[in-house]
Design an enzyme around this catalytic site. Structure first.
Site, short mmCIF file in Angstrom:
data_model
loop_
_atom_site.label_atom_id
_atom_site.label_comp_id
_atom_site.label_asym_id
_atom_site.label_seq_id
_atom_site.Cartn_x
_atom_site.Cartn_y
_atom_site.Cartn_z
N GLN A 134 49.48 42.83 37.77
CA GLN A 134 49.50 41.64 36.90
C GLN A 134 48.20 40.85 36.97
O GLN A 134 47.96 39.99 36.13
CB GLN A 134 50.66 40.72 37.31
CG GLN A 134 52.02 41.29 37.02
CD GLN A 134 53.14 40.48 37.66
OE1 GLN A 134 52.92 39.37 38.14
NE2 GLN A 134 54.32 41.05 37.67
N HIS A 156 45.43 47.32 45.43
CA HIS A 156 45.63 48.73 45.06
C HIS A 156 46.72 49.36 45.94
O HIS A 156 47.57 50.11 45.46
CB HIS A 156 44.34 49.52 45.26
CG HIS A 156 43.18 49.07 44.41
ND1 HIS A 156 42.05 48.53 44.94
CD2 HIS A 156 43.00 49.10 43.07
CE1 HIS A 156 41.19 48.25 43.98
NE2 HIS A 156 41.74 48.58 42.83
N VAL A 166 48.08 40.44 44.36
CA VAL A 166 47.96 40.32 45.82
C VAL A 166 46.72 39.47 46.10
O VAL A 166 45.68 39.65 45.45
CB VAL A 166 47.81 41.71 46.47
CG1 VAL A 166 47.66 41.58 47.99
CG2 VAL A 166 49.03 42.56 46.15
N HIS A 217 41.52 48.02 47.83
CA HIS A 217 41.90 46.88 48.67
C HIS A 217 43.42 46.80 48.70
O HIS A 217 44.12 47.66 48.13
CB HIS A 217 41.25 45.59 48.15
CG HIS A 217 41.48 45.34 46.68
ND1 HIS A 217 42.73 45.14 46.15
CD2 HIS A 217 40.62 45.29 45.63
CE1 HIS A 217 42.63 44.93 44.85
NE2 HIS A 217 41.36 45.04 44.50
P1 AMP Z 1 40.72 48.39 39.37
O1 AMP Z 1 40.38 49.34 40.46
O2 AMP Z 1 40.11 47.05 39.49
O3 AMP Z 1 40.55 49.02 38.00
O4 AMP Z 1 42.28 48.13 39.49
C1 AMP Z 1 43.21 49.17 39.51
C2 AMP Z 1 44.60 48.60 39.43
O5 AMP Z 1 44.81 47.72 40.53
C3 AMP Z 1 44.85 47.76 38.16
O6 AMP Z 1 46.15 48.03 37.67
C4 AMP Z 1 44.73 46.35 38.66
O7 AMP Z 1 45.46 45.42 37.90
C5 AMP Z 1 45.32 46.49 40.05
N1 AMP Z 1 44.85 45.39 40.90
C6 AMP Z 1 43.57 45.02 41.13
N2 AMP Z 1 43.54 43.93 41.93
C7 AMP Z 1 44.83 43.62 42.20
C8 AMP Z 1 45.45 42.60 42.97
N3 AMP Z 1 44.75 41.67 43.60
N4 AMP Z 1 46.80 42.59 43.01
C9 AMP Z 1 47.54 43.52 42.37
N5 AMP Z 1 47.00 44.51 41.64
C10 AMP Z 1 45.67 44.56 41.55
#
Ligand code: AMP
Length: 391
Positions: A154, A43, A182, A40
Protein backbone atom coordinates in the site's frame (compact mmCIF):
# COMPACT_ATOMS: atom_id res chain seq x y z
CA UNK A 1 11.35 -23.54 11.69
CA UNK A 2 14.57 -23.00 9.78
CA UNK A 3 14.27 -23.20 6.04
CA UNK A 4 16.65 -25.70 4.55
CA UNK A 5 15.49 -25.95 0.91
CA UNK A 6 17.78 -24.09 -1.46
CA UNK A 7 16.31 -21.17 -3.27
CA UNK A 8 16.40 -21.37 -7.06
CA UNK A 9 17.91 -18.34 -8.77
CA UNK A 10 16.47 -18.10 -12.26
CA UNK A 11 17.72 -15.67 -14.88
CA UNK A 12 16.13 -16.88 -18.09
CA UNK A 13 12.50 -16.51 -19.15
CA UNK A 14 12.31 -20.09 -20.49
CA UNK A 15 13.60 -21.54 -17.23
CA UNK A 16 11.17 -19.43 -15.21
CA UNK A 17 8.29 -20.72 -17.32
CA UNK A 18 9.42 -24.33 -16.82
CA UNK A 19 9.67 -23.82 -13.07
CA UNK A 20 6.13 -22.41 -12.88
CA UNK A 21 4.71 -25.06 -15.17
CA UNK A 22 6.14 -27.81 -12.97
CA UNK A 23 4.79 -26.14 -9.83
CA UNK A 24 1.36 -25.82 -11.43
CA UNK A 25 1.43 -29.47 -12.51
CA UNK A 26 2.00 -30.42 -8.87
CA UNK A 27 -1.06 -28.38 -8.01
CA UNK A 28 0.96 -25.73 -6.16
CA UNK A 29 -0.49 -22.24 -5.80
CA UNK A 30 2.11 -19.73 -7.01
CA UNK A 31 2.47 -16.23 -5.55
CA UNK A 32 4.60 -13.59 -7.26
CA UNK A 33 6.15 -10.69 -5.36
CA UNK A 34 7.51 -8.21 -7.91
CA UNK A 35 10.36 -6.04 -6.60
CA UNK A 36 13.31 -3.98 -7.77
CA UNK A 37 15.57 -5.51 -5.11
CA UNK A 38 17.61 -3.84 -2.35
CA UNK A 39 15.14 -5.66 -0.15
CA UNK A 40 13.99 -4.23 3.17
CA UNK A 41 11.41 -5.25 5.78
CA UNK A 42 8.58 -3.95 3.59
CA UNK A 43 9.49 -6.39 0.84
CA UNK A 44 10.00 -9.18 3.37
CA UNK A 45 6.57 -8.54 4.87
CA UNK A 46 5.10 -9.00 1.39
CA UNK A 47 6.94 -12.30 1.07
CA UNK A 48 5.79 -13.45 4.49
CA UNK A 49 2.20 -12.60 3.67
CA UNK A 50 2.47 -14.39 0.34
CA UNK A 51 3.78 -17.48 2.10
CA UNK A 52 0.61 -17.62 4.15
CA UNK A 53 -1.58 -17.82 1.07
CA UNK A 54 0.49 -19.72 -1.47
CA UNK A 55 2.53 -22.90 -1.77
CA UNK A 56 5.32 -21.55 -3.97
CA UNK A 57 6.56 -17.97 -3.64
CA UNK A 58 8.50 -16.42 -6.51
CA UNK A 59 10.16 -13.04 -5.97
CA UNK A 60 11.20 -11.11 -9.05
CA UNK A 61 14.11 -8.70 -8.76
CA UNK A 62 14.27 -6.46 -11.78
CA UNK A 63 15.24 -2.80 -11.92
CA UNK A 64 12.84 -1.98 -14.71
CA UNK A 65 14.34 0.64 -17.03
CA UNK A 66 10.92 1.41 -18.51
CA UNK A 67 9.61 2.93 -15.31
CA UNK A 68 12.49 5.40 -14.93
CA UNK A 69 12.39 8.77 -16.63
CA UNK A 70 15.39 10.04 -18.60
CA UNK A 71 16.71 12.09 -15.68
CA UNK A 72 15.89 9.59 -12.97
CA UNK A 73 18.05 7.30 -10.87
CA UNK A 74 18.14 4.09 -12.96
CA UNK A 75 21.92 3.66 -12.85
CA UNK A 76 22.21 4.76 -9.21
CA UNK A 77 19.32 2.62 -7.97
CA UNK A 78 20.60 0.49 -5.04
CA UNK A 79 21.40 -3.12 -5.91
CA UNK A 80 22.37 -6.00 -3.63
CA UNK A 81 21.51 -9.26 -5.34
CA UNK A 82 23.61 -11.52 -3.08
CA UNK A 83 22.14 -9.94 0.07
CA UNK A 84 18.62 -10.14 -1.35
CA UNK A 85 18.97 -13.83 -2.21
CA UNK A 86 20.22 -14.62 1.30
CA UNK A 87 17.21 -12.84 2.84
CA UNK A 88 14.76 -14.64 0.57
CA UNK A 89 16.41 -18.01 1.17
CA UNK A 90 15.93 -17.51 4.91
CA UNK A 91 12.22 -16.85 4.34
CA UNK A 92 11.61 -20.02 2.36
CA UNK A 93 11.10 -18.41 -1.02
CA UNK A 94 11.12 -21.05 -3.76
CA UNK A 95 12.64 -19.00 -6.56
CA UNK A 96 14.09 -15.60 -7.37
CA UNK A 97 13.59 -14.42 -10.92
CA UNK A 98 16.29 -11.94 -11.98
CA UNK A 99 15.97 -11.43 -15.72
CA UNK A 100 18.22 -9.25 -17.87
CA UNK A 101 16.68 -6.09 -19.31
CA UNK A 102 17.80 -7.25 -22.75
CA UNK A 103 15.65 -10.35 -22.51
CA UNK A 104 12.62 -8.56 -21.11
CA UNK A 105 12.89 -5.77 -23.69
CA UNK A 106 14.66 -7.23 -26.72
CA UNK A 107 15.52 -4.89 -29.57
CA UNK A 108 12.35 -3.97 -31.43
CA UNK A 109 10.14 -4.18 -28.34
CA UNK A 110 7.18 -1.90 -29.08
CA UNK A 111 4.31 -2.99 -26.88
CA UNK A 112 3.24 -1.12 -23.77
CA UNK A 113 0.42 -1.44 -21.31
CA UNK A 114 -1.12 1.77 -20.04
CA UNK A 115 -3.95 2.30 -17.60
CA UNK A 116 -5.40 5.62 -18.64
CA UNK A 117 -6.26 8.42 -16.30
CA UNK A 118 -5.11 6.74 -13.07
CA UNK A 119 -1.58 6.73 -14.48
CA UNK A 120 -1.59 10.45 -15.18
CA UNK A 121 -2.52 11.52 -11.66
CA UNK A 122 -0.42 12.03 -8.50
CA UNK A 123 3.05 10.61 -9.25
CA UNK A 124 2.13 10.42 -12.93
CA UNK A 125 2.24 14.21 -13.27
CA UNK A 126 5.96 14.46 -12.64
CA UNK A 127 6.67 10.96 -13.97
CA UNK A 128 4.54 10.74 -17.13
CA UNK A 129 5.84 7.37 -18.35
CA UNK A 130 6.38 5.75 -14.97
CA UNK A 131 3.15 3.78 -14.63
CA UNK A 132 3.22 2.70 -18.26
CA UNK A 133 6.59 1.13 -17.42
CA UNK A 134 5.18 -0.48 -14.29
CA UNK A 135 2.06 -1.84 -16.00
CA UNK A 136 4.12 -3.17 -18.91
CA UNK A 137 6.67 -5.00 -16.78
CA UNK A 138 4.03 -6.41 -14.42
CA UNK A 139 2.07 -7.71 -17.41
CA UNK A 140 5.24 -9.38 -18.69
CA UNK A 141 6.09 -10.84 -15.28
CA UNK A 142 2.55 -12.20 -15.02
CA UNK A 143 2.88 -13.79 -18.48
CA UNK A 144 6.25 -15.36 -17.62
CA UNK A 145 5.75 -16.45 -14.02
CA UNK A 146 2.06 -17.31 -14.44
CA UNK A 147 1.24 -16.81 -10.78
CA UNK A 148 -2.15 -17.42 -9.22
CA UNK A 149 -1.67 -14.34 -7.09
CA UNK A 150 0.61 -11.30 -6.84
CA UNK A 151 1.49 -9.12 -3.87
CA UNK A 152 1.94 -5.33 -3.69
CA UNK A 153 2.42 -2.75 -0.92
CA UNK A 154 0.00 0.00 0.00
CA UNK A 155 2.99 2.30 0.26
CA UNK A 156 2.73 2.58 -3.53
CA UNK A 157 -1.02 3.09 -3.35
CA UNK A 158 -1.37 4.45 -6.88
CA UNK A 159 0.61 1.54 -8.29
CA UNK A 160 -1.60 -0.93 -6.43
CA UNK A 161 -4.74 0.75 -7.77
CA UNK A 162 -3.36 0.70 -11.30
CA UNK A 163 -2.41 -2.98 -11.13
CA UNK A 164 -5.86 -3.88 -9.85
CA UNK A 165 -7.49 -1.88 -12.61
CA UNK A 166 -5.20 -3.43 -15.22
CA UNK A 167 -5.88 -6.98 -14.05
CA UNK A 168 -9.61 -6.29 -14.09
CA UNK A 169 -9.58 -4.61 -17.50
CA UNK A 170 -7.45 -7.36 -19.05
CA UNK A 171 -9.77 -10.08 -17.71
CA UNK A 172 -6.90 -11.64 -15.83
CA UNK A 173 -7.67 -14.13 -13.09
CA UNK A 174 -4.60 -13.30 -11.04
CA UNK A 175 -5.57 -12.33 -7.50
CA UNK A 176 -3.98 -9.11 -6.31
CA UNK A 177 -3.17 -8.92 -2.61
CA UNK A 178 -1.79 -6.00 -0.65
CA UNK A 179 -0.23 -5.27 2.70
CA UNK A 180 -0.01 -2.07 4.77
CA UNK A 181 3.08 0.10 4.70
CA UNK A 182 5.96 -1.10 6.85
CA UNK A 183 7.76 1.71 8.64
CA UNK A 184 10.83 2.54 10.60
CA UNK A 185 10.31 2.90 14.35
CA UNK A 186 9.91 6.66 13.93
CA UNK A 187 7.29 6.38 11.20
CA UNK A 188 9.33 6.76 8.01
CA UNK A 189 7.97 4.40 5.37
CA UNK A 190 10.65 1.91 4.38
CA UNK A 191 11.89 2.42 0.86
CA UNK A 192 14.98 1.33 -1.05
CA UNK A 193 15.44 5.02 -1.86
CA UNK A 194 15.81 5.93 1.83
CA UNK A 195 19.46 4.94 1.34
CA UNK A 196 19.90 8.18 -0.62
CA UNK A 197 19.26 10.18 2.56
CA UNK A 198 22.34 11.45 4.34
CA UNK A 199 22.33 11.24 8.16
CA UNK A 200 21.70 15.00 8.18
CA UNK A 201 18.71 14.65 5.85
CA UNK A 202 17.18 11.66 7.63
CA UNK A 203 15.21 13.67 10.26
CA UNK A 204 13.68 15.82 7.51
CA UNK A 205 12.21 12.68 5.93
CA UNK A 206 9.80 12.44 8.86
CA UNK A 207 7.97 15.45 7.52
CA UNK A 208 5.74 13.22 5.36
CA UNK A 209 4.50 11.26 8.33
CA UNK A 210 4.11 14.45 10.36
CA UNK A 211 2.04 16.03 7.62
CA UNK A 212 -0.23 12.98 7.44
CA UNK A 213 -0.72 13.13 11.19
CA UNK A 214 -1.64 16.79 10.96
CA UNK A 215 -4.19 15.85 8.27
CA UNK A 216 -5.66 13.24 10.64
CA UNK A 217 -5.88 15.75 13.44
CA UNK A 218 -7.56 18.54 11.52
CA UNK A 219 -9.98 16.20 9.78
CA UNK A 220 -10.92 14.68 13.15
CA UNK A 221 -11.66 18.20 14.35
CA UNK A 222 -14.09 18.72 11.51
CA UNK A 223 -12.15 20.40 8.69
CA UNK A 224 -13.67 19.34 5.38
CA UNK A 225 -12.09 21.76 2.90
CA UNK A 226 -9.41 19.98 0.88
CA UNK A 227 -7.74 23.34 0.13
CA UNK A 228 -7.47 24.17 3.84
CA UNK A 229 -6.15 20.72 4.72
CA UNK A 230 -3.60 20.90 1.89
CA UNK A 231 -2.50 24.33 3.01
CA UNK A 232 -1.86 22.99 6.54
CA UNK A 233 0.19 20.14 5.15
CA UNK A 234 2.15 22.51 2.94
CA UNK A 235 2.94 24.60 6.01
CA UNK A 236 4.22 21.55 7.91
CA UNK A 237 6.45 20.42 5.06
CA UNK A 238 7.74 23.88 4.17
CA UNK A 239 8.79 24.37 7.77
CA UNK A 240 11.22 21.50 7.24
CA UNK A 241 14.48 22.78 5.78
CA UNK A 242 15.52 20.85 2.70
CA UNK A 243 12.08 19.35 2.00
CA UNK A 244 10.65 20.21 -1.40
CA UNK A 245 7.02 19.34 -2.11
CA UNK A 246 6.34 17.61 -5.43
CA UNK A 247 2.63 17.17 -4.73
CA UNK A 248 0.05 16.99 -2.01
CA UNK A 249 -3.09 15.27 -3.20
CA UNK A 250 -6.39 15.03 -1.39
CA UNK A 251 -8.36 12.77 -3.62
CA UNK A 252 -10.92 10.06 -4.16
CA UNK A 253 -9.36 6.72 -3.19
CA UNK A 254 -10.55 4.87 -6.30
CA UNK A 255 -10.45 7.46 -9.08
CA UNK A 256 -7.66 9.63 -7.62
CA UNK A 257 -9.64 12.70 -8.72
CA UNK A 258 -8.87 15.71 -6.57
CA UNK A 259 -11.60 16.62 -4.08
CA UNK A 260 -12.84 20.07 -3.05
CA UNK A 261 -14.60 18.76 0.01
CA UNK A 262 -13.30 15.63 1.61
CA UNK A 263 -15.54 12.60 1.51
CA UNK A 264 -16.12 9.84 4.03
CA UNK A 265 -13.22 8.02 2.49
CA UNK A 266 -10.42 10.26 1.29
CA UNK A 267 -6.88 9.52 0.24
CA UNK A 268 -4.14 11.93 1.24
CA UNK A 269 -0.97 11.27 -0.73
CA UNK A 270 2.34 13.13 -0.79
CA UNK A 271 5.57 13.19 -2.73
CA UNK A 272 8.44 15.16 -1.23
CA UNK A 273 12.03 15.49 -2.35
CA UNK A 274 14.78 15.59 0.24
CA UNK A 275 18.17 15.87 -1.36
CA UNK A 276 18.50 13.02 -3.87
CA UNK A 277 15.59 11.10 -2.37
CA UNK A 278 12.08 11.36 -3.73
CA UNK A 279 9.83 10.04 -0.97
CA UNK A 280 6.14 9.17 -1.11
CA UNK A 281 3.60 8.34 1.56
CA UNK A 282 -0.15 8.21 1.88
CA UNK A 283 -3.06 7.58 4.21
CA UNK A 284 -6.55 6.43 3.38
CA UNK A 285 -8.78 8.22 5.87
CA UNK A 286 -12.24 7.13 6.87
CA UNK A 287 -14.02 10.01 8.60
CA UNK A 288 -16.31 7.65 10.51
CA UNK A 289 -13.28 6.03 12.07
CA UNK A 290 -11.33 9.26 12.57
CA UNK A 291 -14.18 10.76 14.55
CA UNK A 292 -13.82 7.93 17.07
CA UNK A 293 -10.18 8.66 17.75
CA UNK A 294 -9.90 10.44 21.05
CA UNK A 295 -6.15 10.97 20.61
CA UNK A 296 -6.80 13.25 17.64
CA UNK A 297 -9.22 15.47 19.54
CA UNK A 298 -6.60 16.70 21.98
CA UNK A 299 -5.40 20.21 21.18
CA UNK A 300 -2.44 20.06 18.81
CA UNK A 301 0.70 21.68 20.19
CA UNK A 302 1.10 23.26 16.82
CA UNK A 303 0.62 21.87 13.41
CA UNK A 304 4.24 22.39 12.52
CA UNK A 305 5.54 20.88 15.73
CA UNK A 306 3.37 17.78 15.55
CA UNK A 307 5.52 14.69 15.91
CA UNK A 308 4.83 11.09 15.04
CA UNK A 309 3.89 9.09 18.06
CA UNK A 310 6.63 7.19 19.78
CA UNK A 311 6.63 3.52 19.16
CA UNK A 312 6.57 0.36 21.11
CA UNK A 313 7.40 -2.92 19.56
CA UNK A 314 4.61 -5.28 18.71
CA UNK A 315 3.26 -7.36 21.51
CA UNK A 316 2.90 -4.50 23.97
CA UNK A 317 5.03 -3.34 26.81
CA UNK A 318 7.12 -6.41 27.49
CA UNK A 319 9.87 -5.35 25.13
CA UNK A 320 11.81 -2.10 25.19
CA UNK A 321 10.80 0.58 22.71
CA UNK A 322 12.41 0.27 19.33
CA UNK A 323 15.00 2.96 18.87
CA UNK A 324 14.43 5.63 16.29
CA UNK A 325 16.09 4.59 13.12
CA UNK A 326 15.93 0.89 13.90
CA UNK A 327 14.11 -1.29 11.43
CA UNK A 328 10.65 -1.99 12.69
CA UNK A 329 7.45 -3.45 11.45
CA UNK A 330 5.46 -1.56 14.05
CA UNK A 331 3.00 1.20 13.22
CA UNK A 332 4.31 4.60 14.23
CA UNK A 333 1.25 5.36 16.28
CA UNK A 334 1.27 2.16 18.28
CA UNK A 335 1.35 4.20 21.46
CA UNK A 336 -1.58 6.34 20.57
CA UNK A 337 -3.93 3.55 21.48
CA UNK A 338 -3.43 1.59 18.32
CA UNK A 339 -4.08 -2.06 18.74
CA UNK A 340 -1.01 -4.09 17.94
CA UNK A 341 -3.14 -6.35 15.80
CA UNK A 342 -4.25 -3.41 13.66
CA UNK A 343 -3.13 -4.59 10.31
CA UNK A 344 -4.61 -2.75 7.46
CA UNK A 345 -5.96 0.71 7.04
CA UNK A 346 -7.09 -0.06 3.56
CA UNK A 347 -8.21 -3.23 1.96
CA UNK A 348 -8.68 -2.97 -1.73
CA UNK A 349 -10.98 -5.68 -2.91
CA UNK A 350 -10.49 -7.64 -6.08
CA UNK A 351 -14.09 -7.23 -7.12
CA UNK A 352 -15.32 -4.07 -8.77
CA UNK A 353 -17.54 -1.96 -6.55
CA UNK A 354 -21.17 -1.92 -7.47
CA UNK A 355 -21.11 1.85 -7.72
CA UNK A 356 -18.03 1.83 -9.96
CA UNK A 357 -18.60 -0.90 -12.48
CA UNK A 358 -15.33 -2.07 -13.88
CA UNK A 359 -13.33 -0.14 -11.33
CA UNK A 360 -11.29 -1.70 -8.60
CA UNK A 361 -13.04 -1.15 -5.33
CA UNK A 362 -11.44 0.14 -2.20
CA UNK A 363 -13.61 -1.89 0.02
CA UNK A 364 -13.20 -1.46 3.69
CA UNK A 365 -11.34 0.29 6.37
CA UNK A 366 -11.02 -2.20 9.13
CA UNK A 367 -12.23 -1.47 12.60
CA UNK A 368 -8.74 -2.10 13.90
CA UNK A 369 -7.40 0.53 11.56
CA UNK A 370 -9.71 3.07 13.13
CA UNK A 371 -7.39 3.25 16.04
CA UNK A 372 -4.20 2.77 14.11
CA UNK A 373 -1.77 5.32 12.85
CA UNK A 374 -3.09 7.96 10.53
CA UNK A 375 -0.72 6.51 8.03
CA UNK A 376 -2.23 3.70 5.95
CA UNK A 377 -0.01 1.84 7.59
CA UNK A 378 -0.48 -0.20 10.51
CA UNK A 379 2.48 -2.53 10.80
CA UNK A 380 2.94 -6.03 9.65
CA UNK A 381 3.52 -8.77 12.11
CA UNK A 382 6.56 -10.83 11.46
CA UNK A 383 5.32 -14.10 10.09
CA UNK A 384 7.25 -16.28 12.47
CA UNK A 385 6.62 -19.94 12.47
CA UNK A 386 4.45 -19.88 9.38
CA UNK A 387 4.22 -22.76 6.98
CA UNK A 388 7.15 -23.05 4.61
CA UNK A 389 6.45 -22.49 0.96
CA UNK A 390 6.01 -25.90 -0.56
CA UNK A 391 7.84 -26.48 -3.73
P1 AMP B 1 9.99 -1.78 -5.09
O1 AMP B 1 11.12 -2.73 -4.91
O2 AMP B 1 10.19 -0.44 -4.50
O3 AMP B 1 9.50 -1.75 -6.52
O4 AMP B 1 8.77 -2.40 -4.27
C1 AMP B 1 8.33 -3.71 -4.48
C2 AMP B 1 7.05 -3.92 -3.71
O5 AMP B 1 7.28 -3.69 -2.33
C3 AMP B 1 5.92 -2.96 -4.12
O6 AMP B 1 4.69 -3.66 -4.15
C4 AMP B 1 5.94 -1.94 -3.02
O7 AMP B 1 4.69 -1.31 -2.81
C5 AMP B 1 6.31 -2.80 -1.83
N1 AMP B 1 6.87 -1.97 -0.77
C6 AMP B 1 7.91 -1.10 -0.86
N2 AMP B 1 8.11 -0.48 0.31
C7 AMP B 1 7.18 -0.97 1.16
C8 AMP B 1 6.87 -0.72 2.53
N3 AMP B 1 7.53 0.17 3.25
N4 AMP B 1 5.84 -1.41 3.07
C9 AMP B 1 5.14 -2.31 2.36
N5 AMP B 1 5.39 -2.59 1.07
C10 AMP B 1 6.40 -1.93 0.48
Amino acid sequence: MKNTATIKVIKGIAEMRRFSLEARKRGAKIALVPTMGALHEGHLALVNSARQKADTVVVSIFVNPLQFGPREDLSAYPRDLAGDIAKLQALGVAAVFTPEAAEIYPPGHRTHVEVDDLSQRLCGRARPTHFRGVATVVTKLFAIVQPHQAWFGQKDYQQLLIIRKMVHDLNSEIEIHDIPTVREADGLALSSRNSYLTPEQRPAALTLQQALQVAARIMAKGERSAAKIASNLREVIRAQAGAEIEYISICHPETLHELDTIEVRTLVALAVRIGRARLIDNTLFDLRELSLRADLKKPARSAVAAKPAAVQPEGGGAKPAVKAGARSVVPPAAKTGAKPEAKSAVKIAGKPAASHPGKPAVKQVTKAAATAAPAPAAGIKAAAGKKAARR
